[in-house]
Design an enzyme around this catalytic site. Structure first.
Site, mmCIF file in Angstrom:
data_model
loop_
_atom_site.group_PDB
_atom_site.id
_atom_site.type_symbol
_atom_site.label_atom_id
_atom_site.label_comp_id
_atom_site.label_asym_id
_atom_site.label_seq_id
_atom_site.Cartn_x
_atom_site.Cartn_y
_atom_site.Cartn_z
ATOM 1 N N SER A 141 0.832 -1.200 0.000
ATOM 2 C CA SER A 141 0.000 0.000 0.000
ATOM 3 C C SER A 141 0.862 1.243 0.000
ATOM 4 C CB SER A 141 -0.884 0.016 1.249
ATOM 5 O OG SER A 141 -1.488 1.279 1.420
ATOM 6 N N TYR A 151 -1.382 -0.892 10.224
ATOM 7 C CA TYR A 151 -1.536 -1.220 8.802
ATOM 8 C C TYR A 151 -0.289 -0.807 8.009
ATOM 9 C CZ TYR A 151 -3.567 -1.130 4.078
ATOM 10 O OH TYR A 151 -3.821 -1.332 2.736
#
Length: 251
Positions: free
Chosen positions: A142, A157
């Site tokens: 990401s 995350y």
């Protein structure tokens, strides 16, 4: 390319990158295996892919965080499918919890899926790739890993997705000699089930303001790149992180 199976984990979500990737790989001639927590949705997705693209498609229940579940799913594929030539580590969960509020359990939950899950399945299928002298592994990281959150994911995350980048590069060094490439894709703002609800109205307009190409990403934007990286012809590309973010983050 002789018939090979591409595994895509977490690919049953209707508007997800994984499902779009499974379709794109099938369109390129791969047989496909959908591994997902939701067995019914995995089988439905596989049936849809088989009928649309005329390839063999397998839908299997699999919890990537559980080694026994991974073993059962891959063993089943080894019995019933063409050899595994590609693995797309797409299964992942996000977590917006701020660091000062994050619990140890939440931290472990995020790492269990994104890092340990990727380890479990990659560790299980890589030996077969080594044996056959061909493999393509792609990690779905990401932009949060690169810029330090600030999109949807918090610290847990971002840390887990950054962990995938290091995992991919180190693995690329080890397995390159066996004809296996390992790369990562770092999507920015993509319109999926995870982001869907947050991408409305004013917030959407504000986020898109910061994207040079003037729109949020589509799942196909990412799926197309993953399919390119899985081609036999892409064998000299390894250990690389590809940004798919419309220019919102450049480094």
């Amino acid at each position: 390319m002789s018939k090979s199976t591409a595994i895509v984990t977490g690919a049953a979500s209707r508007r997800g990158i994984g499902r779009a990737t499974a379709h794109a790989l099938a369109a390129a001639g791969w047989d496909v295996a959908i591994l997902d927590l939701d067995e019914v949705a995995a089988k439905e997705t596989a049936a849809e892919i088989a009928s649309q693209h005329g390839v063999a498609a397998h839908g299997l229940a699999c919890d990537v965080t559980d080694e026994t579940s991974v073993e059962a799913a891959v063993a089943e594929l080894e019995r019933s499918a063409a050899p595994v030539g590609a693995l797309v580590n797409n299964a992942g969960i996000t977590s917006p919890v701020p660091f000062l509020e994050v619990s140890a359990a939440e931290w472990d939950r995020v790492f269990a899926v994104n890092v340990r899950g990727a380890f479990n399945i990659t560790h299980r299928v890589t030996p077969g790739m080594v044996e056959r002298g061909f493999g393509r592994v792609v990690f779905l990281s990401s932009v949060s890993a690169e810029r330090g959150g600030g999109v949807f994911g918090g610290v847990a995350y971002s840390a887990a997705k950054a962990g995938q980048l290091g995992f991919a590069k180190a693995l690329a060094r080890e397995v390159g000699q066996y004809g296996i490439t390992v790369n990562s894709v770092a999507p920015g703002l993509i319109d999926t089930d995870i982001t869907g609800g947050a991408l409305e109205g004013e917030r959407k307009a504000k986020l898109i303001e910061g994207i040079p190409v003037g729109r949020n990403g589509r799942v196909e934007d990412v799926a197309d790149l993953i399919t390119f990286l899985c081609r036999p012809e892409s064998g000299y590309i390894t250990g690389v992180t590809y940004d798919v973010n419309g220019g919102s983050h450049m480094h």
